[in-house]
Design an enzyme around this catalytic site. Structure first.
Site, PDB file in Angstrom:
ATOM      1  N   SER A 190      -2.732   6.044  -9.199  1.00  0.00           N
ATOM      2  CA  SER A 190      -4.007   5.324  -9.282  1.00  0.00           C
ATOM      3  C   SER A 190      -5.090   6.149  -8.616  1.00  0.00           C
ATOM      4  O   SER A 190      -4.838   6.850  -7.622  1.00  0.00           O
ATOM      5  CB  SER A 190      -3.910   3.966  -8.581  1.00  0.00           C
ATOM      6  OG  SER A 190      -5.178   3.329  -8.535  1.00  0.00           O
TER       7      SER A 190
ATOM      8  N   TYR B 203      -2.212  -1.158  -1.343  1.00  0.00           N
ATOM      9  CA  TYR B 203      -2.054  -0.609  -2.696  1.00  0.00           C
ATOM     10  C   TYR B 203      -2.398   0.877  -2.702  1.00  0.00           C
ATOM     11  O   TYR B 203      -1.651   1.703  -3.248  1.00  0.00           O
ATOM     12  CB  TYR B 203      -2.954  -1.365  -3.670  1.00  0.00           C
ATOM     13  CG  TYR B 203      -2.835  -0.886  -5.096  1.00  0.00           C
ATOM     14  CD1 TYR B 203      -1.723  -1.220  -5.866  1.00  0.00           C
ATOM     15  CD2 TYR B 203      -3.828  -0.103  -5.682  1.00  0.00           C
ATOM     16  CE1 TYR B 203      -1.594  -0.769  -7.172  1.00  0.00           C
ATOM     17  CE2 TYR B 203      -3.715   0.347  -6.981  1.00  0.00           C
ATOM     18  CZ  TYR B 203      -2.602  -0.001  -7.730  1.00  0.00           C
ATOM     19  OH  TYR B 203      -2.483   0.450  -9.025  1.00  0.00           O
TER      20      TYR B 203
END
Length: 269
Positions: free
Chosen positions: A130, A143
């Protein structure tokens, strides 16, 4: 002979888009899901049972695919979960679960598939990370940490495995229009929390970004291009220009200036 591609988390979102696109290009695709029996929609590729948090489930699925096909040429480590919340108020069990799924899970899958790739003298592993893994984002710190860990581990892992003819790379997406919000763990916005207002605003902004995200087919095309590339790069980024540019700014700006930019973006003091 068609290349065999295994995509973890292939029953929805980016994974599904990758599977459908690669199937249309003639690849033999296997997607995975923790509970394929609960999936009602039809796919143009098979979905096998695989839970990335359970090594025995991983080994079973991979051995079954190899028994059917004789080989696995490409692994796309896509399975993952979202998690948001103030770090202070995020339950430790949820933090562990995020790392089990987003970091330890992909490592287990790579460990399971590598002996087969090594035996055949070739293979390609593509880890979906990501853009959030390149920076510590407020209320998305856990995250970001899981994806950053996978990015860095891949850098080392690819150097260790290149001697066996195995190519490994990362591809970091920005915001895409998927159902990640529905499956994401949200630490609740507590009425008596000192983070209530700031977290509430940031959470709404994050959800808006996903809803307005790009078509996952863009990621599918990028993955296909990587598969067809000899000696791929270490890192790829796919997303809106501003999202990709934010990584460049992180590299060139002083730390506090970059932090101020993020605070202004999220309207935080």
């Amino acid at each position: 002979m068609s290349k065999v591609v295994l995509i973890t988390g292939g029953s929805s979102g980016i994974g599904k888009a990758i599977g459908e696109y690669l199937s249309s290009k003639g690849y033999k695709v296997y997607g995975t899901s923790r509970n394929p029996d609960r999936i009602k929609e039809k796919f143009n590729f098979p979905i096998v049972a695989l839970d990335v948090t359970k090594p025995e489930s991983i080994d079973k699925a991979i051995s079954e695919i190899v028994a059917l096909e004789g080989h696995i040429d490409v692994l796309v480590n896509n399975a993952g979960i979202g998690i948001t919340g103030p770090v202070e108020e995020t339950p430790t069990d949820e933090i562990r679960n995020a790392f089990e799924t987003n970091f330890y899970g992909p490592i287990h899958v790579m460990k399971s598939v590598l002996p087969y790739m090594r035996k055949q003298g070739s293979g390609k592993i593509i880890n979906i990370t990501s853009i959030a893994g390149y920076m510590g984002l407020p209320y998305r710190g856990i995250y970001s940490a899981t994806k950053a860990a996978l990015e860095i581990t891949t850098e080392a892992f690819r150097m260790e495995t290149r001697q066996f003819g195995i190519e490994m790379t990362n591809i970091a997406p920005g915001d895409f229009a998927t159902n990640i919000v529905a499956g994401r763990y949200h630490a609740p916005v507590l009425a008596n929390s000192p983070y209530k207002d700031a977290y509430g605003r940031t959470l709404a902004m994050m959800n808006e970004h996903v809803d307005a995200g790009e078509n996952p087919v863009k990621m599918a095309k990028a993955v296909c291009k990587i598969i067809e590339t000899t000696n791929p790069k270490i890192h790829y980024k796919v997303g809106a220009p501003l999202q990709k540019f934010s990584i460049v700014l992180k590299r060139i700006l002083p730390d506090k200036m970059y932090e101020r930019m993020l605070l202004n973006h999220y309207k935080l003091k």
